[in-house]
Design a protein around this motif. Structure first.
Motif, PDB file in Angstrom:
ATOM      1  N   ARG A 158       0.906  -1.263   0.158  1.00 31.07           N
ATOM      2  CA  ARG A 158       0.002   0.010   0.012  1.00 31.07           C
ATOM      3  C   ARG A 158       0.793   1.303  -0.014  1.00 31.07           C
ATOM      4  O   ARG A 158       0.603   2.241  -0.477  1.00 31.07           O
ATOM      5  CB  ARG A 158      -0.903   0.107   1.445  1.00 31.07           C
ATOM      6  CG  ARG A 158      -1.907   1.177   1.495  1.00 31.07           C
ATOM      7  CD  ARG A 158      -2.762   1.192   2.491  1.00 31.07           C
ATOM      8  NE  ARG A 158      -3.362   2.461   2.625  1.00 31.07           N
ATOM      9  CZ  ARG A 158      -4.374   2.807   3.654  1.00 31.07           C
ATOM     10  NH1 ARG A 158      -4.620   1.803   4.611  1.00 31.07           N
ATOM     11  NH2 ARG A 158      -4.909   3.797   3.805  1.00 31.07           N
ATOM     12  N   GLN A 159       1.897   1.076   0.972  1.00 29.95           N
ATOM     13  CA  GLN A 159       2.715   2.486   0.920  1.00 29.95           C
ATOM     14  C   GLN A 159       3.576   2.815  -0.373  1.00 29.95           C
ATOM     15  O   GLN A 159       3.596   3.915  -0.788  1.00 29.95           O
ATOM     16  CB  GLN A 159       3.882   2.355   1.844  1.00 29.95           C
ATOM     17  CG  GLN A 159       3.125   2.100   3.520  1.00 29.95           C
ATOM     18  CD  GLN A 159       4.345   1.987   4.641  1.00 29.95           C
ATOM     19  OE1 GLN A 159       5.199   1.539   4.364  1.00 29.95           O
ATOM     20  NE2 GLN A 159       3.833   2.314   5.651  1.00 29.95           N
ATOM     21  N   ARG A 160       3.878   1.646  -1.338  1.00 31.06           N
ATOM     22  CA  ARG A 160       4.500   1.865  -2.431  1.00 31.06           C
ATOM     23  C   ARG A 160       3.571   2.326  -3.573  1.00 31.06           C
ATOM     24  O   ARG A 160       3.755   3.160  -4.377  1.00 31.06           O
ATOM     25  CB  ARG A 160       5.041   0.579  -2.898  1.00 31.06           C
ATOM     26  CG  ARG A 160       5.861   0.480  -4.292  1.00 31.06           C
ATOM     27  CD  ARG A 160       6.332  -0.647  -4.562  1.00 31.06           C
ATOM     28  NE  ARG A 160       6.835  -0.817  -6.081  1.00 31.06           N
ATOM     29  CZ  ARG A 160       8.234  -0.945  -6.288  1.00 31.06           C
ATOM     30  NH1 ARG A 160       9.126  -1.204  -5.328  1.00 31.06           N
ATOM     31  NH2 ARG A 160       8.695  -0.802  -7.652  1.00 31.06           N
ATOM     32  N   LEU A 161       2.358   1.796  -3.408  1.00 30.09           N
ATOM     33  CA  LEU A 161       1.367   1.815  -4.682  1.00 30.09           C
ATOM     34  C   LEU A 161       0.386   3.078  -4.436  1.00 30.09           C
ATOM     35  O   LEU A 161       0.045   3.913  -5.518  1.00 30.09           O
ATOM     36  CB  LEU A 161       0.153   0.589  -4.638  1.00 30.09           C
ATOM     37  CG  LEU A 161       1.050  -0.582  -5.243  1.00 30.09           C
ATOM     38  CD1 LEU A 161       0.269  -1.999  -5.079  1.00 30.09           C
ATOM     39  CD2 LEU A 161       1.640  -0.574  -6.638  1.00 30.09           C
ATOM     40  N   ASP A 180      -2.493   8.049  -6.312  1.00 31.02           N
ATOM     41  CA  ASP A 180      -3.037   9.353  -6.013  1.00 31.02           C
ATOM     42  C   ASP A 180      -2.753  10.067  -7.100  1.00 31.02           C
ATOM     43  O   ASP A 180      -3.449  10.967  -7.762  1.00 31.02           O
ATOM     44  CB  ASP A 180      -2.331   9.831  -4.941  1.00 31.02           C
ATOM     45  CG  ASP A 180      -2.775  11.157  -4.576  1.00 31.02           C
ATOM     46  OD1 ASP A 180      -4.223  11.542  -4.342  1.00 31.02           O
ATOM     47  OD2 ASP A 180      -2.000  12.196  -4.533  1.00 31.02           O
ATOM     48  N   VAL A 181      -1.435  10.211  -7.616  1.00 32.02           N
ATOM     49  CA  VAL A 181      -0.771  11.066  -8.809  1.00 32.02           C
ATOM     50  C   VAL A 181      -1.605  10.582 -10.112  1.00 32.02           C
ATOM     51  O   VAL A 181      -2.035  11.295 -10.906  1.00 32.02           O
ATOM     52  CB  VAL A 181       0.627  10.654  -8.886  1.00 32.02           C
ATOM     53  CG1 VAL A 181       1.091  11.629 -10.204  1.00 32.02           C
ATOM     54  CG2 VAL A 181       1.322  11.578  -7.711  1.00 32.02           C
ATOM     55  N   ALA A 182      -1.724   9.228 -10.363  1.00 29.53           N
ATOM     56  CA  ALA A 182      -2.060   8.826 -11.601  1.00 29.53           C
ATOM     57  C   ALA A 182      -3.667   8.783 -11.499  1.00 29.53           C
ATOM     58  O   ALA A 182      -4.381   8.943 -12.965  1.00 29.53           O
ATOM     59  CB  ALA A 182      -1.700   7.363 -11.761  1.00 29.53           C
ATOM     60  N   MET A 183      -4.452   8.373 -10.537  1.00 26.83           N
ATOM     61  CA  MET A 183      -5.918   8.312 -10.795  1.00 26.83           C
ATOM     62  C   MET A 183      -6.630   9.438  -9.993  1.00 26.83           C
ATOM     63  O   MET A 183      -7.678  10.005 -10.524  1.00 26.83           O
ATOM     64  CB  MET A 183      -6.337   6.987 -10.170  1.00 26.83           C
ATOM     65  CG  MET A 183      -5.817   5.565 -11.313  1.00 26.83           C
ATOM     66  SD  MET A 183      -6.427   4.125 -11.018  1.00 26.83           S
ATOM     67  CE  MET A 183      -5.328   3.861  -9.575  1.00 26.83           C
ATOM     68  N   ARG A 184      -6.384   9.617  -8.959  1.00 30.96           N
ATOM     69  CA  ARG A 184      -7.200  10.382  -8.038  1.00 30.96           C
ATOM     70  C   ARG A 184      -7.398  11.863  -8.645  1.00 30.96           C
ATOM     71  O   ARG A 184      -8.190  12.298  -9.019  1.00 30.96           O
ATOM     72  CB  ARG A 184      -6.789  10.698  -6.718  1.00 30.96           C
ATOM     73  CG  ARG A 184      -7.696  11.395  -5.910  1.00 30.96           C
ATOM     74  CD  ARG A 184      -7.149  11.811  -4.465  1.00 30.96           C
ATOM     75  NE  ARG A 184      -6.351  10.873  -3.912  1.00 30.96           N
ATOM     76  CZ  ARG A 184      -6.698   9.943  -2.780  1.00 30.96           C
ATOM     77  NH1 ARG A 184      -8.079  10.047  -2.298  1.00 30.96           N
ATOM     78  NH2 ARG A 184      -6.131   9.115  -2.153  1.00 30.96           N
ATOM     79  N   ARG A 185      -6.070  12.187  -9.076  1.00 31.11           N
ATOM     80  CA  ARG A 185      -5.953  13.640  -9.566  1.00 31.11           C
ATOM     81  C   ARG A 185      -6.615  13.773 -11.047  1.00 31.11           C
ATOM     82  O   ARG A 185      -7.241  14.657 -11.419  1.00 31.11           O
ATOM     83  CB  ARG A 185      -4.505  14.169  -9.761  1.00 31.11           C
ATOM     84  CG  ARG A 185      -3.909  14.343  -8.307  1.00 31.11           C
ATOM     85  CD  ARG A 185      -2.579  14.962  -8.426  1.00 31.11           C
ATOM     86  NE  ARG A 185      -1.931  14.979  -7.075  1.00 31.11           N
ATOM     87  CZ  ARG A 185      -0.680  15.404  -6.834  1.00 31.11           C
ATOM     88  NH1 ARG A 185       0.003  15.783  -7.895  1.00 31.11           N
ATOM     89  NH2 ARG A 185      -0.061  15.377  -5.696  1.00 31.11           N
ATOM     90  N   PHE A 186      -6.331  12.675 -11.919  1.00 35.78           N
ATOM     91  CA  PHE A 186      -7.047  12.819 -13.049  1.00 35.78           C
ATOM     92  C   PHE A 186      -8.528  12.616 -13.116  1.00 35.78           C
ATOM     93  O   PHE A 186      -9.157  13.236 -13.787  1.00 35.78           O
ATOM     94  CB  PHE A 186      -6.715  11.396 -13.914  1.00 35.78           C
ATOM     95  CG  PHE A 186      -7.486  11.121 -15.047  1.00 35.78           C
ATOM     96  CD1 PHE A 186      -7.155  11.869 -16.193  1.00 35.78           C
ATOM     97  CD2 PHE A 186      -8.521  10.241 -15.215  1.00 35.78           C
ATOM     98  CE1 PHE A 186      -7.931  11.402 -17.317  1.00 35.78           C
ATOM     99  CE2 PHE A 186      -9.181   9.799 -16.212  1.00 35.78           C
ATOM    100  CZ  PHE A 186      -8.809  10.678 -17.291  1.00 35.78           C
ATOM    101  N   MET A 187      -9.145  11.911 -12.072  1.00 37.29           N
ATOM    102  CA  MET A 187     -10.369  11.843 -12.055  1.00 37.29           C
ATOM    103  C   MET A 187     -11.181  13.100 -11.502  1.00 37.29           C
ATOM    104  O   MET A 187     -12.018  13.515 -11.776  1.00 37.29           O
ATOM    105  CB  MET A 187     -10.931  10.611 -11.069  1.00 37.29           C
ATOM    106  CG  MET A 187     -10.545   9.393 -11.470  1.00 37.29           C
ATOM    107  SD  MET A 187     -11.073   8.010 -10.353  1.00 37.29           S
ATOM    108  CE  MET A 187     -12.851   8.027 -10.432  1.00 37.29           C
TER     109      MET A 187
END
Length: 370
Positions: free
Chosen positions: A348-351, A356-363
């Motif tokens: 979890r800490q790695r992913l 967050d950068v790739a998906m949460r911000r894009f959404m």
């Protein structure tokens, strides 16, 4: 059955498991130099699901069909739904003992026997489906899962995924923490323990008994999967409050279990076929679940009069805080449980930063919330 009994029952001879199930196919290979007799391997698969249940029931049947197709009929698996050969919650014992060579189920059903098994379906506020698959495939999760089940003679693999889950069906509103006190809820895994510590009363029941229990008042609330499977189960007919998020199950990995003697006794090409059929089902089932859940969610709201409600903020905060405490205590049970916990946390800490950068911000950007 005790763990000791399981360990002795697993010592089943290859002849017992495979000899009785290998029957002459009656077909000869035509080749210029050699005619070679082919045999058909016949297995039993037991499941925890009602017949053709949307989601995991469909997945189990599709794996069986794919194995027959990919092997050109050389490898046939007969599927037994919950209660046909063994009870829904008897799948692990049946595979361990050799009653069936294969099972399809969910790992959190074995929490009472193997506490760390819950990590291989989902834990509260844990990994999302793509993160969970990454942990198993790339982060060392599979090796730990194998080690956990090895004493029982069972090999586990991922086999389907029902995606992010919903929080459950409630007959009454949840307006605050006080509304959890005395609430009779079906919620397996560590989510049930979190609910217990907040005053609820978790009730363990197999899937096929949930509708009747909710209807009769044995349960005040139940979670199961997502809108597709839940609508098929009919929960909306007796409870109109459908809560989110599914804090307890952010992932829905289906589990295929193999009796290790039976699996190791297969010809190499047939072993590869059944393992790859399970692996392929992870992506196929997840895509199917996301698509069907979206459609069923709309039907529940537009046609069935269901209200989708968020857990109140104070309830979510208490669920999150209590989940942390439950998981930390869990990690101290034994050395293997601690290693599984630490591996999962490390994944979890790695992913999470990448998610967050790739998906949460894009959404957020896609939805115009930037």
């Amino acid at each position: 059955m005790s763990d000791k009994g399981l360990k002795s029952d697993k010592i089943v001879s290859r002849r017992t498991l495979l000899g009785a199930s290998a029957v002459a196919g009656g077909a000869l290979l035509t080749a210029p130099a050699l005619a070679q007799e082919k045999t058909t391997i016949e297995w039993k698969m037991v499941t925890s699901w009602p017949k053709n249940l949307p989601g995991p029931g469909v997945t189990a049947q599709r794996i069986v069909d794919q194995v027959a197709r990919m092997s050109a009929g050389r490898f046939r698996i007969r599927l037994y739904t919950a209660g046909e050969l063994v009870p829904a919650l008897g799948v692990f014992d049946a595979v361990s003992a050799g009653t069936a060579q294969m099972g399809h189920t969910a790992s959190f059903f074995w929490q009472g026997k193997i506490p760390a098994s819950v990590f291989f379906t989902a834990i509260p506020f844990g990994l999302l489906p793509h993160e969970h698959i990454t942990w198993i495939e790339r982060g060392g999760g599979q090796a730990l899962w194998d080690e956990l089940y090895e004493p029982f003679g069972v090999k586990p693999v991922m086999a389907g995924n029902t995606g992010v889950q919903m929080g459950g069906w409630y007959k009454k509103d949840i307006n605050g923490l006080d509304d959890l006190t005395g609430l009779k809820i079906r919620m397996p895994g560590l989510g049930g323990e979190v609910m217990r510590r907040l005053g609820a009363t978790p009730v363990g029941l197999p899937p096929a008994e949930l509708f009747q229990a909710l209807q009769s008042g044995v349960l005040d609330a139940t979670e199961f999967l997502g809108p597709w499977s839940d609508r098929a189960m009919g929960f909306h007919k007796v409870a109109k409050n459908y809560y989110s998020p599914g804090f307890h199950e952010p992932n829905g990995t289906g589990e295929a279990l193999f009796n290790k003697v039976a699996l190791d006794g297969l010809p190499d090409e047939l072993r590869a076929i059944v393992l790859e059929a399970c692996r392929a089902e992870n992506g196929r089932a997840l895509a199917e679940s996301d698509w069907e859940n979206a459609g069923s969610l709309k039907l529940l709201q537009d046609e069935d009069g269901v209200t989708i409600k968020p857990y109140p903020d104070d309830v979510l905060q208490a669920l999150r805080t209590t989940s942390v405490a439950v998981l930390l205590e869990f990690a101290e049970k034994d050395a293997l449980s601690k290693r599984i916990y630490e591996s999962n946390v490390a994944a979890r800490q790695r992913l999470a930063p990448w998610s967050d950068v790739a998906m949460r911000r894009f959404m957020s950007a896609r939805d115009g919330n930037t």
